[in-house]
Scaffold this motif. Structure first.
Motif, PDB file in Angstrom:
ATOM      1  N   PRO A 153      42.220  46.386  32.041  1.00  0.00           N
ATOM      2  CA  PRO A 153      41.673  46.194  33.526  1.00  0.00           C
ATOM      3  C   PRO A 153      41.273  44.400  33.844  1.00  0.00           C
ATOM      4  N   ASN A 154      40.493  43.927  32.702  1.00  0.00           N
ATOM      5  CA  ASN A 154      40.084  43.165  33.135  1.00  0.00           C
ATOM      6  C   ASN A 154      41.083  41.455  33.230  1.00  0.00           C
ATOM      7  N   VAL A 155      42.059  41.776  32.089  1.00  0.00           N
ATOM      8  CA  VAL A 155      43.277  40.747  32.050  1.00  0.00           C
ATOM      9  C   VAL A 155      44.251  41.697  33.383  1.00  0.00           C
ATOM     10  N   VAL A 156      44.283  42.439  33.293  1.00  0.00           N
ATOM     11  CA  VAL A 156      45.354  42.745  34.648  1.00  0.00           C
ATOM     12  C   VAL A 156      44.738  41.825  36.200  1.00  0.00           C
ATOM     13  N   LEU A 157      43.433  41.975  36.271  1.00  0.00           N
ATOM     14  CA  LEU A 157      42.950  41.771  37.556  1.00  0.00           C
ATOM     15  C   LEU A 157      42.444  40.686  37.274  1.00  0.00           C
ATOM     16  N   GLN A 162      52.062  41.532  42.852  1.00  0.00           N
ATOM     17  CA  GLN A 162      52.089  42.888  43.797  1.00  0.00           C
ATOM     18  C   GLN A 162      52.518  43.898  42.055  1.00  0.00           C
ATOM     19  N   ALA A 163      52.987  44.080  40.860  1.00  0.00           N
ATOM     20  CA  ALA A 163      53.190  44.515  39.395  1.00  0.00           C
ATOM     21  C   ALA A 163      51.848  44.961  38.625  1.00  0.00           C
ATOM     22  N   SER A 164      50.977  43.783  38.937  1.00  0.00           N
ATOM     23  CA  SER A 164      49.376  43.643  38.634  1.00  0.00           C
ATOM     24  C   SER A 164      48.240  44.469  39.282  1.00  0.00           C
ATOM     25  N   PHE A 165      48.646  44.414  40.343  1.00  0.00           N
ATOM     26  CA  PHE A 165      47.855  44.775  41.661  1.00  0.00           C
ATOM     27  C   PHE A 165      48.327  46.536  41.241  1.00  0.00           C
ATOM     28  N   LEU A 166      48.998  47.028  40.967  1.00  0.00           N
ATOM     29  CA  LEU A 166      49.738  48.871  40.828  1.00  0.00           C
ATOM     30  C   LEU A 166      49.233  49.270  39.494  1.00  0.00           C
ATOM     31  N   TRP A 167      49.167  48.313  38.173  1.00  0.00           N
ATOM     32  CA  TRP A 167      48.886  48.118  36.606  1.00  0.00           C
ATOM     33  C   TRP A 167      47.267  48.653  37.131  1.00  0.00           C
ATOM     34  N   PHE A 168      46.572  47.510  38.323  1.00  0.00           N
ATOM     35  CA  PHE A 168      44.523  47.753  37.839  1.00  0.00           C
ATOM     36  C   PHE A 168      44.497  49.470  38.412  1.00  0.00           C
ATOM     37  N   HIS A 169      45.680  49.597  39.512  1.00  0.00           N
ATOM     38  CA  HIS A 169      45.085  50.960  40.436  1.00  0.00           C
ATOM     39  C   HIS A 169      44.986  51.916  39.162  1.00  0.00           C
ATOM     40  N   ASP A 203      48.559  37.804  54.314  1.00  0.00           N
ATOM     41  CA  ASP A 203      47.526  36.987  53.380  1.00  0.00           C
ATOM     42  C   ASP A 203      46.857  37.285  53.163  1.00  0.00           C
ATOM     43  N   VAL A 204      45.880  37.540  54.278  1.00  0.00           N
ATOM     44  CA  VAL A 204      44.497  38.123  54.402  1.00  0.00           C
ATOM     45  C   VAL A 204      44.241  39.542  53.550  1.00  0.00           C
ATOM     46  N   GLY A 205      45.130  39.829  54.262  1.00  0.00           N
ATOM     47  CA  GLY A 205      45.258  41.954  53.786  1.00  0.00           C
ATOM     48  C   GLY A 205      45.262  41.538  52.030  1.00  0.00           C
ATOM     49  N   LEU A 206      46.481  40.673  51.600  1.00  0.00           N
ATOM     50  CA  LEU A 206      46.286  40.627  50.539  1.00  0.00           C
ATOM     51  C   LEU A 206      44.843  40.155  49.909  1.00  0.00           C
ATOM     52  N   PHE A 207      44.263  39.478  50.536  1.00  0.00           N
ATOM     53  CA  PHE A 207      43.239  38.727  49.757  1.00  0.00           C
ATOM     54  C   PHE A 207      42.373  39.730  49.550  1.00  0.00           C
ATOM     55  N   LEU A 208      42.012  40.248  51.253  1.00  0.00           N
ATOM     56  CA  LEU A 208      41.292  41.465  51.047  1.00  0.00           C
ATOM     57  C   LEU A 208      41.215  42.173  50.023  1.00  0.00           C
ATOM     58  N   GLY A 209      42.748  42.449  49.737  1.00  0.00           N
ATOM     59  CA  GLY A 209      42.905  44.070  48.400  1.00  0.00           C
ATOM     60  C   GLY A 209      42.448  43.032  47.286  1.00  0.00           C
ATOM     61  N   VAL A 210      42.444  42.125  46.512  1.00  0.00           N
ATOM     62  CA  VAL A 210      41.708  41.695  45.944  1.00  0.00           C
ATOM     63  C   VAL A 210      40.593  41.396  45.548  1.00  0.00           C
TER      64      VAL A 210
END
Length: 277
Positions: free
Chosen positions: A51-55, A92-99, A256-263
């Protein structure tokens, strides 16, 4: 459409400023989170957990993406425009894998092993669907003469639209799982029954935090990817057909703001878990 936006001094400056701020903020998040993980982890193996690496990969790819986008809107650099595409795909890929990694325990509360196995396969497929179309889009539109034609753009945009749609669909499903789990906990409390889902209050609080922050993250990223898909439609129509260059610029900023807030939501979740050890 991108070239028209870069040529417009006022709008390009607006997008450049927004992307620049997001790039700086993302880099600060990456450095701070890396230091926190290394300082608070009992061992390097724990610090380098999946999880740490993916995030960290998600934050880094977003940082690079916003940096390249700011560079592009500042100077119209073709290289920056090309490099931002793979960064978006990796995000996108790392976001899905962290979830998937963080939500697995929550999903296991009400999904059968058969469904979990199929869901993991869908995560793998969606990750590939996010990366491969973005690479195709980048290569066709930036490295070949075919990309400059209407057929070339339509072909590559269709692949990209498909990849984003897969990511949106999976994110929406994750969000529905988080909502279902939160509702289950609420219903059990209202009925004054002991939890049939979780065994301890500590575990219940942990799962509730995962659901809330991951739900917020999913909503932000779904909104952002939805706007990216809408931008493809606007690009296809062209600035002359719909006279909406300003709308396109604002859609770009909000996405772009949406992606940032998601992280940010995922980082806050991880920080709370690290400090709560």
């Amino acid at each position: 459409m991108e070239a028209s936006l870069v040529a417009d001094a006022q709008l390009s400056s607006l997008v450049y400023t927004s992307d620049g701020i997001l790039a700086i903020a993302s880099i600060c998040f990456f450095i701070s989170f890396t230091i926190l993980v290394l300082a608070k982890s009992p061992s390097y193996q724990d610090a380098l957990s999946r999880p740490n690496v993916v995030l960290l990969l998600a934050i880094l790819s977003l940082s690079l993406r916003e940096t390249f986008r700011a560079w592009y809107y500042r100077n119209g650099s073709r290289i920056a425009n090309v490099l931002s595409g793979p960064c978006t795909a990796v995000f996108q890929a790392s976001f899905l894998w962290f979830h998937w990694l963080k939500g697995y325990q929550v999903f296991a509360c009400f999904l059968s092993p058969f469904v979990l196995h199929r869901l993991k396969a869908i995560v793998i497929f969606s990750s590939l669907a996010a990366i491969v179309p973005q690479l195709i889009f980048t290569i066709i539109n930036s490295c070949t003469p075919f990309g400059g034609t209407a057929v070339g753009f339509t072909t590559s945009a269709t692949f990209l639209f498909f990849g984003m749609t897969c990511a949106i669909g999976l994110s929406v499903y994750f969000a529905s799982c988080y909502i279902e789990h939160l509702q289950t906990v609420i219903d059990l409390k209202e009925q004054e029954h002991p939890s049939q889902v979780l065994n301890t209050k500590e575990l219940e609080d942990k799962f509730r935090a995962i659901c809330r922050y991951c739900l917020c993250s999913s909503v932000c990223v779904v909104m952002a990817l939805g706007l990216f898909c809408a931008r493809l439609v606007v690009i296809y129509l062209g600035p002359d057909a719909c006279n909406c260059l300003e709308t396109y610029a604002h859609m770009t900023i909000v996405a772009d703001v949406g992606l940032f807030l998601g992280v940010v939501s995922l980082v806050i979740l991880k920080v709370k878990q690290i400090l709560g050890r």
